[in-house]
Write a protein that holds these residues in place. Structure first.
Motif, PDB file in Angstrom:
ATOM      1  N   ASN A 196       0.845  -1.308   0.073  1.00  0.00           N
ATOM      2  CA  ASN A 196       0.006  -0.171   0.056  1.00  0.00           C
ATOM      3  C   ASN A 196       0.929   1.185   0.250  1.00  0.00           C
ATOM      4  N   LEU A 197       1.990   1.011   0.553  1.00  0.00           N
ATOM      5  CA  LEU A 197       2.969   2.380   0.476  1.00  0.00           C
ATOM      6  C   LEU A 197       3.395   2.618  -0.875  1.00  0.00           C
ATOM      7  N   ILE A 198       3.287   1.925  -1.900  1.00  0.00           N
ATOM      8  CA  ILE A 198       3.640   2.202  -3.027  1.00  0.00           C
ATOM      9  C   ILE A 198       2.538   2.262  -4.188  1.00  0.00           C
TER      10      ILE A 198
ATOM     11  N   PHE B   5       1.012  -6.190  10.458  1.00  0.00           N
ATOM     12  CA  PHE B   5      -0.431  -6.156  10.273  1.00  0.00           C
ATOM     13  C   PHE B   5      -0.918  -4.768  10.069  1.00  0.00           C
ATOM     14  N   ALA B   6      -0.329  -3.679  10.828  1.00  0.00           N
ATOM     15  CA  ALA B   6      -0.682  -2.236  10.859  1.00  0.00           C
ATOM     16  C   ALA B   6      -0.315  -1.699   9.637  1.00  0.00           C
ATOM     17  N   PHE B   7       0.778  -2.048   8.945  1.00  0.00           N
ATOM     18  CA  PHE B   7       1.145  -1.368   7.751  1.00  0.00           C
ATOM     19  C   PHE B   7       0.249  -1.898   6.334  1.00  0.00           C
TER      20      PHE B   7
ATOM     21  N   ILE C  95      -2.857   4.041  12.165  1.00  0.00           N
ATOM     22  CA  ILE C  95      -2.043   2.832  12.210  1.00  0.00           C
ATOM     23  C   ILE C  95      -1.610   2.562  13.495  1.00  0.00           C
ATOM     24  N   PHE C  96      -1.470   3.521  14.450  1.00  0.00           N
ATOM     25  CA  PHE C  96      -1.159   3.421  15.909  1.00  0.00           C
ATOM     26  C   PHE C  96      -2.059   2.508  16.494  1.00  0.00           C
ATOM     27  N   PHE C  97      -3.145   2.763  16.368  1.00  0.00           N
ATOM     28  CA  PHE C  97      -4.284   2.080  17.164  1.00  0.00           C
ATOM     29  C   PHE C  97      -4.338   0.594  16.575  1.00  0.00           C
ATOM     30  N   VAL C  98      -4.394   0.555  15.146  1.00  0.00           N
ATOM     31  CA  VAL C  98      -4.399  -0.749  14.615  1.00  0.00           C
ATOM     32  C   VAL C  98      -3.233  -1.740  15.156  1.00  0.00           C
TER      33      VAL C  98
ATOM     34  N   ALA D 261      -2.303  -5.134  -0.179  1.00  0.00           N
ATOM     35  CA  ALA D 261      -2.059  -5.746   1.124  1.00  0.00           C
ATOM     36  C   ALA D 261      -3.031  -6.704   1.722  1.00  0.00           C
ATOM     37  N   GLY D 262      -4.340  -6.569   1.294  1.00  0.00           N
ATOM     38  CA  GLY D 262      -5.154  -7.699   1.723  1.00  0.00           C
ATOM     39  C   GLY D 262      -5.018  -9.033   1.170  1.00  0.00           C
ATOM     40  N   MET D 263      -4.256  -9.322   0.065  1.00  0.00           N
ATOM     41  CA  MET D 263      -3.920 -10.394  -0.334  1.00  0.00           C
ATOM     42  C   MET D 263      -2.906 -11.267   0.681  1.00  0.00           C
ATOM     43  N   SER D 264      -2.248 -10.478   1.618  1.00  0.00           N
ATOM     44  CA  SER D 264      -1.370 -11.200   2.719  1.00  0.00           C
ATOM     45  C   SER D 264      -2.432 -12.116   3.406  1.00  0.00           C
ATOM     46  N   VAL D 265      -3.539 -11.718   3.717  1.00  0.00           N
ATOM     47  CA  VAL D 265      -4.685 -12.401   4.463  1.00  0.00           C
ATOM     48  C   VAL D 265      -5.013 -13.882   3.696  1.00  0.00           C
ATOM     49  N   VAL D 266      -5.303 -13.737   2.491  1.00  0.00           N
ATOM     50  CA  VAL D 266      -5.575 -14.792   1.567  1.00  0.00           C
ATOM     51  C   VAL D 266      -4.167 -15.920   1.532  1.00  0.00           C
ATOM     52  N   ILE D 267      -2.924 -15.372   1.621  1.00  0.00           N
ATOM     53  CA  ILE D 267      -2.049 -16.128   1.578  1.00  0.00           C
ATOM     54  C   ILE D 267      -1.764 -16.883   2.887  1.00  0.00           C
TER      55      ILE D 267
END
Length: 213
Positions: free
Chosen positions: A22-24, A155-157, A172-175, A29-35
């Motif tokens: 997401n930074l670029i 997870f936060a990033f 992101i701090f609270f996440v 990033a949601g694909m990380s959950v699928v993986i």
């Protein structure tokens, strides 16, 4: 056996890389959950683990919830969300719009039943991926404190979205804090169903308050 042992590492590296996408501006990033979910079941199958020892034991939920102390940790993410919402209402009202915009791609706010289902499966998916898989694998080689910090950082990033830098940092701090709390719940119970319950309750509370506000 060496190939089998390398499977979790490969998946964890992919999840970490995707978390920063997401930074670029890729917004994948949601694909990380699928993986994480896919590799959780792959590793479980390869290692022939029963659900009882896998970190996803449905039958143990009742036993996990009997202890009084676990309810403190279970409700703490909700309290943290209440703190973040209160602070934002007082000093950073744009934060509410930012979170709703970040969630809009995944949540159907106009359909209550569908929204509840979406919140539930998103919470469970993230807990299987980041706690039952990523955290549990990382905890095999690192103590729990650095494990919680590293997994929660990724997870936060993964929840970063475009916006005012101060609002994004506040979000992101609270996440990050809540991710640590979910990690503690999983560490205490070894059950992603329980951490997912806490995750779902906190997210539902926040969405309801945001919609009211």
């Amino acid at each position: 056996m060496q190939t089998i042992k390398s499977l979790p590492l490969i998946a964890m590296v992919i999840m970490a890389i995707l978390s920063f996408s997401n930074l670029i501006g890729l917004n994948i990033a949601g694909m990380s959950v699928v993986i994480g979910v896919v590799f959780f079941f792959i590793v479980k199958t390869v290692e022939k683990k029963p659900f009882k020892d896998s970190g996803l034991d449905f039958a143990a939920i009742k036993t996990n919830l009997k202890g009084r102390s676990i309810w403190f940790w279970l409700l703490l993410p909700l309290i943290m969300d209440a703190v973040s919402i209160t602070l934002s209402k007082l000093f950073l009202p744009e934060y509410i719009e930012h979170v709703l915009a970040r969630s809009d791609a995944f949540i159907s706010f106009d359909k209550i039943v569908l929204m509840l289902f979406q919140l539930a499966y998103l919470a469970l998916g993230e807990e299987i991926a980041w706690r039952a898989f990523f955290q549990k694998q990382l905890n095999k080689v690192l103590p729990i404190v650095p494990t919680l910090l590293i997994s929660s950082l990724f997870f936060a990033f993964g929840h970063i979205s475009v916006g005012n830098s101060f609002i994004v940092t506040f979000d992101i701090f609270f996440v990050f804090i809540n991710s640590i709390l979910y990690g503690i719940i999983f560490y205490k119970t070894n059950n992603a169903w329980v951490s997912a319950l806490s995750h779902f309750i906190a997210n539902l509370f926040s969405i309801i308050i945001f919609m009211i506000l």
